[in-house]
Design an enzyme around this catalytic site. Structure first.
Site, mmCIF file in Angstrom:
data_model
loop_
_atom_site.group_PDB
_atom_site.id
_atom_site.type_symbol
_atom_site.label_atom_id
_atom_site.label_comp_id
_atom_site.label_asym_id
_atom_site.label_seq_id
_atom_site.Cartn_x
_atom_site.Cartn_y
_atom_site.Cartn_z
ATOM 1 N N HIS A 59 -6.756 4.521 -1.572
ATOM 2 C CA HIS A 59 -6.929 5.844 -2.292
ATOM 3 C C HIS A 59 -6.172 5.695 -3.607
ATOM 4 O O HIS A 59 -6.901 5.821 -4.686
ATOM 5 C CB HIS A 59 -6.753 6.978 -1.705
ATOM 6 C CG HIS A 59 -7.238 8.339 -2.341
ATOM 7 N ND1 HIS A 59 -8.005 9.239 -1.939
ATOM 8 C CD2 HIS A 59 -6.392 8.775 -3.465
ATOM 9 C CE1 HIS A 59 -8.187 10.186 -2.903
ATOM 10 N NE2 HIS A 59 -7.360 9.792 -3.709
ATOM 11 N N GLU A 60 -4.922 5.805 -3.557
ATOM 12 C CA GLU A 60 -4.080 5.743 -4.717
ATOM 13 C C GLU A 60 -4.114 4.297 -5.492
ATOM 14 O O GLU A 60 -4.076 4.476 -6.702
ATOM 15 C CB GLU A 60 -2.531 5.987 -4.199
ATOM 16 C CG GLU A 60 -2.291 7.198 -3.455
ATOM 17 C CD GLU A 60 -2.642 8.390 -4.163
ATOM 18 O OE1 GLU A 60 -2.776 8.463 -5.415
ATOM 19 O OE2 GLU A 60 -2.783 9.586 -3.577
ATOM 20 N N HIS A 63 -7.178 4.624 -7.934
ATOM 21 C CA HIS A 63 -7.027 5.433 -9.012
ATOM 22 C C HIS A 63 -6.463 4.407 -10.207
ATOM 23 O O HIS A 63 -6.559 4.673 -11.262
ATOM 24 C CB HIS A 63 -6.038 6.683 -8.680
ATOM 25 C CG HIS A 63 -6.707 7.793 -7.955
ATOM 26 N ND1 HIS A 63 -7.920 8.402 -8.502
ATOM 27 C CD2 HIS A 63 -6.494 8.627 -6.961
ATOM 28 C CE1 HIS A 63 -8.061 9.426 -7.779
ATOM 29 N NE2 HIS A 63 -7.227 9.560 -6.709
#
Length: 267
Positions: A59-60, A63
């Site tokens: 997820h990170e 980004h």
């Protein structure tokens, strides 16, 4: 600057041994759940927790990778592209707190975000895409976890592994929904923020430090909690995962409690 200008200022992009270690634990837990080589509940616990941390890292990473290609060349130097959870600026919010909430309550808590220098990024669509990249990773993870269900490919899949996948899918769906709520501090707000007027941004800006806490507090209201999990269950049912699958997955995951009699399905 050496090594091709520090990889054209993309920084270190080698996969961290820390992340590979987490993947190894996930594989070990999945193997235990599949083969029954050791306690099924503990195997599901290892598998789900490690897979959950893997999804948080991805997820990170989503980004960060999107920000890199959108113009923020400082991302690599911060170590965000190595998938190392220890490199996050808010490791407590990004990893530790979400894992604790999975263990305590079985909800996919959104983590904190990597630090992105938004001044280096031009274009509202790019800003929105950076924010959307994280929740979309959870959506993709949920689709992968539920693939055996909606493909009707569960023949031969051991019950413990099946229920573990179902519970992991619940975490991914709940995290995606929570993250997409347009409240300051969550990715949903990051998606719409570039399109708001400066006056509107100033009005909601004070909510940023407590926005997530407000959402979490609302989930303690029984009526809101029921609506939220009804939505999660409806999405999972659409993907072929029954309420019983997720219930038994959660029950196995909480191996330290007295578990219900888990039916044997598959091998």
């Amino acid at each position: 600057m050496t090594t091709s200008a520090y990889r054209r200022q993309g920084g270190d992009q080698r996969v961290s041994p820390v992340f590979l270690g987490i993947v190894a634990v996930m594989v070990l837990g999945g193997w235990g759940a599949w083969t029954g080589s050791y306690d099924r509940g503990f195997a599901v616990f290892l598998f789900v927790v490690a897979a959950w941390v893997v999804s948080l890292c991805l997820h990170e990473y989503a980004h960060a990778r999107t920000a890199l290609h959108s113009g923020d060349r400082t991302i690599g130097a911060k170590g965000y592209l190595t998938l190392n959870p220890l490199k996050y600026t808010q490791a407590w919010l990004s990893i530790i707190l979400p894992v604790l909430f999975v263990i305590m309550g079985g909800i996919g808590l959104p983590g904190g975000a990597v630090y992105i220098d938004r001044h280096l990024i031009r274009g509202r669509w790019r800003h929105s895409l950076i924010s959307a990249a994280g929740p979309l990773t959870n959506v993709l993870f949920a689709v992968v976890c539920t693939a055996p269900f909606w493909l009707h490919a569960l023949d031969g899949v051991p019950s413990a592994f099946r229920f573990g996948l179902a519970f992991l899918a619940l975490l991914q769906v709940s995290a995606a929904i929570l993250n997409l709520i347009p409240v300051p501090g969550l990715d949903g707000y990051g998606i719409i923020e570039p399109w708001l007027t400066p006056a509107a941004r100033r009005q909601v800006e004070p909510l940023a430090p407590v926005g997530f806490l407000l959402v979490f507090a609302l989930l303690w209201i029984p009526a809101v909690n029921d609506v939220f999990f009804d939505a999660v269950d409806a999405i999972l049912r659409g993907l072929g995962v029954s309420d019983l699958d997720t219930f038994l997955g959660r029950d196995l995951f909480r191996f330290w409690k007295d578990s219900a009699d888990i039916p044997q399905i598959g091998l």
